[in-house]
Design a protein around this motif. Sequence first.
Motif, PDB file in Angstrom:
ATOM      1  N   ILE A  85       1.272  -1.099  -0.116  1.00  0.00           N
ATOM      2  CA  ILE A  85      -0.510  -0.166  -0.180  1.00  0.00           C
ATOM      3  C   ILE A  85       0.874   1.089   0.000  1.00  0.00           C
ATOM      4  N   LEU A  86       1.643   0.509   0.592  1.00  0.00           N
ATOM      5  CA  LEU A  86       2.213   2.587   1.318  1.00  0.00           C
ATOM      6  C   LEU A  86       3.425   2.361  -0.434  1.00  0.00           C
ATOM      7  N   PRO A  87       3.760   1.914  -0.778  1.00  0.00           N
ATOM      8  CA  PRO A  87       4.849   2.331  -1.495  1.00  0.00           C
ATOM      9  C   PRO A  87       4.215   2.237  -3.096  1.00  0.00           C
ATOM     10  N   LEU A  88       2.947   1.688  -3.345  1.00  0.00           N
ATOM     11  CA  LEU A  88       2.639   2.219  -4.277  1.00  0.00           C
ATOM     12  C   LEU A  88       1.767   3.454  -4.497  1.00  0.00           C
ATOM     13  N   VAL A  89       1.336   4.125  -2.925  1.00  0.00           N
ATOM     14  CA  VAL A  89       0.457   5.481  -2.683  1.00  0.00           C
ATOM     15  C   VAL A  89       1.997   6.096  -3.276  1.00  0.00           C
ATOM     16  N   CYS A  90       3.612   5.757  -2.869  1.00  0.00           N
ATOM     17  CA  CYS A  90       4.516   6.721  -3.188  1.00  0.00           C
ATOM     18  C   CYS A  90       4.281   7.286  -4.643  1.00  0.00           C
ATOM     19  N   PHE A  91       4.420   5.750  -5.009  1.00  0.00           N
ATOM     20  CA  PHE A  91       4.426   6.029  -6.664  1.00  0.00           C
ATOM     21  C   PHE A  91       3.439   6.592  -7.201  1.00  0.00           C
ATOM     22  N   LEU A  93       1.587   9.540  -5.606  1.00  0.00           N
ATOM     23  CA  LEU A  93       1.598  10.449  -6.074  1.00  0.00           C
ATOM     24  C   LEU A  93       3.291  10.989  -6.704  1.00  0.00           C
ATOM     25  N   LYS A  94       3.643  10.818  -6.454  1.00  0.00           N
ATOM     26  CA  LYS A  94       5.082  11.157  -7.432  1.00  0.00           C
ATOM     27  C   LYS A  94       5.182  11.220  -8.474  1.00  0.00           C
ATOM     28  N   ARG A  95       4.993   9.821  -9.573  1.00  0.00           N
ATOM     29  CA  ARG A  95       3.969  10.355 -11.043  1.00  0.00           C
ATOM     30  C   ARG A  95       3.514  11.584 -10.947  1.00  0.00           C
ATOM     31  N   ARG A  96       2.785  11.709 -10.271  1.00  0.00           N
ATOM     32  CA  ARG A  96       1.863  12.641 -10.330  1.00  0.00           C
ATOM     33  C   ARG A  96       1.519  14.001  -9.715  1.00  0.00           C
ATOM     34  N   ASN A  97       3.417  14.611  -9.472  1.00  0.00           N
ATOM     35  CA  ASN A  97       4.254  15.943  -8.378  1.00  0.00           C
ATOM     36  C   ASN A  97       3.539  16.194  -7.737  1.00  0.00           C
ATOM     37  N   ILE A  98       2.923  15.215  -6.763  1.00  0.00           N
ATOM     38  CA  ILE A  98       2.457  15.834  -5.097  1.00  0.00           C
ATOM     39  C   ILE A  98       3.324  15.638  -4.493  1.00  0.00           C
ATOM     40  N   LEU A  99       3.808  16.587  -3.902  1.00  0.00           N
ATOM     41  CA  LEU A  99       4.758  16.526  -2.465  1.00  0.00           C
ATOM     42  C   LEU A  99       4.478  15.240  -1.248  1.00  0.00           C
ATOM     43  N   TYR A 100       5.479  14.966  -0.775  1.00  0.00           N
ATOM     44  CA  TYR A 100       5.071  14.193   0.562  1.00  0.00           C
ATOM     45  C   TYR A 100       6.310  13.590   1.087  1.00  0.00           C
ATOM     46  N   ASP A 101       5.604  14.056   3.103  1.00  0.00           N
ATOM     47  CA  ASP A 101       6.543  13.444   3.673  1.00  0.00           C
ATOM     48  C   ASP A 101       6.667  12.022   3.713  1.00  0.00           C
ATOM     49  N   LEU A 102       7.472  11.076   4.608  1.00  0.00           N
ATOM     50  CA  LEU A 102       7.962   9.710   4.761  1.00  0.00           C
ATOM     51  C   LEU A 102       8.300   9.100   5.889  1.00  0.00           C
ATOM     52  N   ALA A 103       7.169   8.514   6.006  1.00  0.00           N
ATOM     53  CA  ALA A 103       8.297   7.928   7.621  1.00  0.00           C
ATOM     54  C   ALA A 103       7.767   6.430   7.680  1.00  0.00           C
ATOM     55  N   PRO A 110      11.242   0.910  -3.768  1.00  0.00           N
ATOM     56  CA  PRO A 110      12.652   0.245  -4.548  1.00  0.00           C
ATOM     57  C   PRO A 110      13.813   1.276  -4.840  1.00  0.00           C
ATOM     58  N   SER A 111      13.188   2.709  -4.227  1.00  0.00           N
ATOM     59  CA  SER A 111      13.503   3.337  -5.309  1.00  0.00           C
ATOM     60  C   SER A 111      14.077   4.913  -4.611  1.00  0.00           C
ATOM     61  N   GLU A 112      13.212   4.950  -3.205  1.00  0.00           N
ATOM     62  CA  GLU A 112      13.696   5.920  -2.142  1.00  0.00           C
ATOM     63  C   GLU A 112      13.846   5.635  -0.732  1.00  0.00           C
ATOM     64  N   SER A 113      14.114   6.283  -0.469  1.00  0.00           N
ATOM     65  CA  SER A 113      14.455   6.039   0.731  1.00  0.00           C
ATOM     66  C   SER A 113      13.088   6.201   1.480  1.00  0.00           C
ATOM     67  N   ARG A 114      13.239   5.440   2.929  1.00  0.00           N
ATOM     68  CA  ARG A 114      12.230   5.647   4.101  1.00  0.00           C
ATOM     69  C   ARG A 114      11.590   6.236   4.763  1.00  0.00           C
ATOM     70  N   ILE A 115      12.664   7.420   4.509  1.00  0.00           N
ATOM     71  CA  ILE A 115      12.371   8.580   5.730  1.00  0.00           C
ATOM     72  C   ILE A 115      12.874   9.586   4.766  1.00  0.00           C
ATOM     73  N   ALA A 124       1.512  13.385   4.921  1.00  0.00           N
ATOM     74  CA  ALA A 124       2.956  12.467   5.962  1.00  0.00           C
ATOM     75  C   ALA A 124       2.345  11.117   5.578  1.00  0.00           C
ATOM     76  N   LEU A 125       3.363  10.549   4.624  1.00  0.00           N
ATOM     77  CA  LEU A 125       2.711   9.057   4.709  1.00  0.00           C
ATOM     78  C   LEU A 125       3.190   8.393   6.062  1.00  0.00           C
ATOM     79  N   LEU A 126       2.668   7.420   6.800  1.00  0.00           N
ATOM     80  CA  LEU A 126       3.219   7.454   8.058  1.00  0.00           C
ATOM     81  C   LEU A 126       2.704   6.030   7.783  1.00  0.00           C
ATOM     82  N   GLU A 127       3.986   5.101   8.683  1.00  0.00           N
ATOM     83  CA  GLU A 127       3.193   3.599   8.981  1.00  0.00           C
ATOM     84  C   GLU A 127       3.480   2.966  10.246  1.00  0.00           C
TER      85      GLU A 127
END
Length: 278
Positions: A85-91, A93-103, A110-115, A124-127
């Motif tokens: 869920i979290l990796p897919l949401v990040c994918f 949002l990134k493709r839609r150029n929507i900024l987010y924080d992540l923890a 696959p291609s970004e830091s977890r923080i 803010a997307l939080l686990e």
Amino acid sequence: MRELASALKKKGYLVTFSSDSDQTGAIDKDTDTVIAPVGMDYDHPEVAVAKKIGVEVVSFTEFIARQTKNKTRVVIRENRPYGQILPLVCFVLKRRNILYDLAATDVAFPSESRISLSYDARIALLEGERKLESPVEDKIPVGYLYNPHILVMPRFQWIKGQPFETPSSYFNFHKKLVAQIERNGKFIYNAAYSVLRELGDAVREDVTALPYTSLPVSINYPDAELETRYGKITVKTVDENDIADIFAAESICRQLGVKGSDFFSLVGEYSFKTETPC
């Protein structure tokens, strides 16, 4: 914690980082805060030195909560290894150029830091996972300090043993998590679980319950074809948990301003991974 240190440096903080070695010499009266990782013994030498000289000590979760206090907090309680869920949401949002924080600490990306932390992102997307090592009493543990605007529960499975010794203790814990949702918040849950439906039916009047279900699927290994209201969508997985996670991610993205048609136009490009988090 190394990823947190890197994220804070990118944000402009002056940060020192220690792993397993003793870095008590780096802590002095000019230190603002010592961040203790999840599971750290509060008798740890660095924590002891900080307390002795009056430096604030906060948990990882409390620090992230402070960093995201003015953002729309989406807390996702995956409840399974390699949750998508979290990796897919990040994918998306990134493709839609929507900024987010992540923890996150337990989910693989696959291609970004977890923080990642910023001044500009309003989301803010939080686990929501935390390893609880002792029986849970009435008080919510410090590891769950995030008060979400959007809480997501994709599955509900009690396993006998600590920290939840009975099904009722497990249920009550999740009931308290739902009660932490901010005013006028959202509760997204998988309607396939009767217990989650019960929690959804009992939310406060100011909270909106948003159940989701998986739509019909045709398997054409190694892909699956989803029947959606936007037509048939081919996705790169046949795992039923991955497919359920797609619909959880779609519900989240809709709340964050992504149209359903845009979401499903992107999900077919997503590569579902099952590697162990690094």
